[in-house]
Design an enzyme around this catalytic site. Structure first.
Site, mmCIF file in Angstrom:
data_model
loop_
_atom_site.group_PDB
_atom_site.id
_atom_site.type_symbol
_atom_site.label_atom_id
_atom_site.label_comp_id
_atom_site.label_asym_id
_atom_site.label_seq_id
_atom_site.Cartn_x
_atom_site.Cartn_y
_atom_site.Cartn_z
ATOM 1 N N LYS A 43 19.332 -70.033 -9.391
ATOM 2 C CA LYS A 43 17.909 -69.895 -9.081
ATOM 3 C C LYS A 43 17.095 -70.497 -10.217
ATOM 4 O O LYS A 43 17.469 -70.376 -11.392
ATOM 5 C CB LYS A 43 17.581 -68.404 -8.917
ATOM 6 C CG LYS A 43 16.150 -68.083 -8.515
ATOM 7 C CD LYS A 43 16.005 -66.570 -8.341
ATOM 8 C CE LYS A 43 14.632 -66.163 -7.860
ATOM 9 N NZ LYS A 43 14.551 -64.695 -7.636
ATOM 10 N N SER A 77 12.881 -63.433 -3.361
ATOM 11 C CA SER A 77 12.436 -64.731 -3.835
ATOM 12 C C SER A 77 13.564 -65.737 -4.045
ATOM 13 O O SER A 77 13.324 -66.916 -4.253
ATOM 14 C CB SER A 77 11.668 -64.560 -5.149
ATOM 15 O OG SER A 77 12.499 -64.026 -6.172
ATOM 16 N N SER A 85 14.961 -59.341 -4.310
ATOM 17 C CA SER A 85 15.037 -60.792 -4.196
ATOM 18 C C SER A 85 16.444 -61.376 -4.106
ATOM 19 O O SER A 85 16.592 -62.566 -3.859
ATOM 20 C CB SER A 85 14.291 -61.451 -5.358
ATOM 21 O OG SER A 85 12.912 -61.206 -5.239
#
Length: 453
Positions: free
Chosen positions: A77, A155, A179
């Site tokens: 990420k 996210s 997330s």
């Protein structure tokens, strides 16, 4: 070659010499670059990946493998520093920052296990949304959707999409309000959120440090166990599969089923019936602490808003605010209204509610409920209607954020399909620092939860 392969299955081929890491990484990068959805990754680290793959290949040919993960690809990420790359946190305002001078601690840990870093995945800007929508780098398509463009969840949107699309067997995300677990549930893969502090956070761009945690997104619980071991520098996993007869599950009757889609509840309850039929003990009870969390937020504000505002205060007061996602700006500015006395009241109540919740559990119990009360919705209506966006975001984050506030660890496992054939997630959680017990139970229950046993 990597399509829908688990770490475990790829390891068999790599460690036996049937698959060279160089060929594996070349195929991985080619698949990423030729994939129809170019919003999943925000940057590839081809030079690094090729060097790491060659090194792994040489080690394995020489009989000096670093272990189960040597030569296997991993994506990160875009909150994790990878040396030589710019960490943008899903935002254009950081695009001109200098490249990271060193790897984040967990990037280095997986590198020490021989894993090959192939690139950085897309995300909600500054990790501040559970939907995965990003106006700057595009919104990854949910690979499980066959009818229309649906959100991947956030996210850690790109991380989940990369795994679900079969581009990489493992991606690492962060989880402040859900997330990791939300996008895992929405795309039909496994997502494990560790207890906060289980892994070193050095080199990870924060959202709210009292809530931030990390975790892997992958195809199986076993893969999560392997990744977990390497992320905190163990040379091999130490977690054993639990005995079904020893497992107890409690289902909350408070908050988590409110406004849940009928198909989501049906898929979850079908998973529960399979657990009961196999001998796991299941009961239900009210959790007043869950409701009190949301009462606390209504009175004092959200902890995540307070800490995110403190982090981004100067940015919001300058020209960068106009370059940010307006929805992120709105949510972050809510923290401006939270006073010091409010913040202290939240922290005091948090400590009390953590203890209250843990004390309400019977010894060894796990908590189980739907990861998200709905399946992944279409993107276009959310883009067209801010009120719908904020309402959907709040409902999406609701169940998982309880775990962050109470400092739970949790693992989301697919348990069936809901509306439009979209995946439904089954969330198993345990009190903080009981990660090994949680993963042990998840290993034993995964096939039952999936309906494969």
């Amino acid at each position: 070659m990597t399509h829908n392969k688990t770490l475990a299955s790829l390891a068999v081929f790599v460690q036996s010499g049937q698959l060279d890491p160089v060929a594996l990484i070349d195929d991985t990068l080619t698949r990423i670059q030729s994939h129809a959805d170019q919003s999943i990754f925000v940057g590839l680290t081809r030079g690094r990946a090729e060097r790491e793959a060659r090194a792994a290949s040489e080690r394995i040919r020489a009989g000096r493998s670093l272990g189960l993960l040597d030569g296997l690809p991993v994506a990160w990420k875009d909150l994790f520093d990878t040396a030589g790359s710019v960490t943008t946190a899903g935002s254009v305002v950081l695009k001109d920052s200098g490249p990271a001078s060193a790897d984040a601690a967990v990037v280095a840990a997986l590198g020490s296990a021989g894993m090959v870093s192939v690139g950085r995945t897309n995300m909600s800007e500054f990790a501040f949304s559970g939907l995965g929508i990003n106006p700057h780098y595009g919104t990854p398509r949910n690979p499980a959707a066959t009818d229309q463009h649906r959100i991947p969840g956030g996210s850690s949107s790109g991380s989940a999409a990369a795994v679900a699309a079969g581009l990489v067997p493992l991606a690492i995300g962060t989880d402040t309000g859900g997330s990791v677990r939300i996008p895992a549930a929405m795309t039909g893969i496994v997502g494990y959120k560790a207890t906060r502090g289980r892994y070193a956070m050095k080199g990870v761009f924060p959202l709210a440090q009292s809530l931030d945690s990390l975790g892997p997104l992958c195809h199986t619980v076993q893969d999560a166990v392997w990744a977990d071991a390497a992320m905190h520098s163990l040379t091999a996993p130490v977690i054993r599969r639990a005995e079904l007869a020893d497992l107890s599950v409690v289902i909350p009757e408070t908050i988590v089923f409110d406004e849940a889609e009928t198909e989501v509840v049906a898929a979850f309850e079908a998973g529960i019936k399979r657990l009961e039929a196999a001998g796991a003990r299941v009961r239900r009870q009210a959790f007043p602490s869950f409701a009190e969390i949301f009462d606390l937020i209504a009175r004092h504000g959200a902890l995540v808003n307070a800490e995110a505002y403190a982090l981004h205060r100067e940015r919001l007061g300058g020209p960068d605010a106009a370059r940010m996602d307006p929805r992120v700006v709105v949510r972050t500015r809510l923290g401006e209204k939270i006073t010091v006395s409010d913040y202290i009241a939240i922290l005091d109540a948090r400590d009390r509610l953590i203890h209250q919740t843990v004390e309400s559990l019977k010894p060894g119990e796990l908590i189980a409920h739907p990861t998200v009360p709905h399946v992944a919705p279409p993107v276009d209506p959310l883009l067209a209607d801010d009120d719908l966006f904020f309402k959907t975001n709040a409902r999406t984050l609701r169940n998982t954020s309880i775990g962050n506030f109470l400092d739970f660890c949790g693992v989301s496992i697919p348990c069936g399909k809901g509306a439009a054939g979209m995946p439904v997630g089954f969330l198993l959680s345990a009190p903080h620092h009981q990660d090994d017990r949680l993963l042990s139970a998840a290993l034993a229950l995964e096939a039952l939860i999936r309906g494969e046993a």
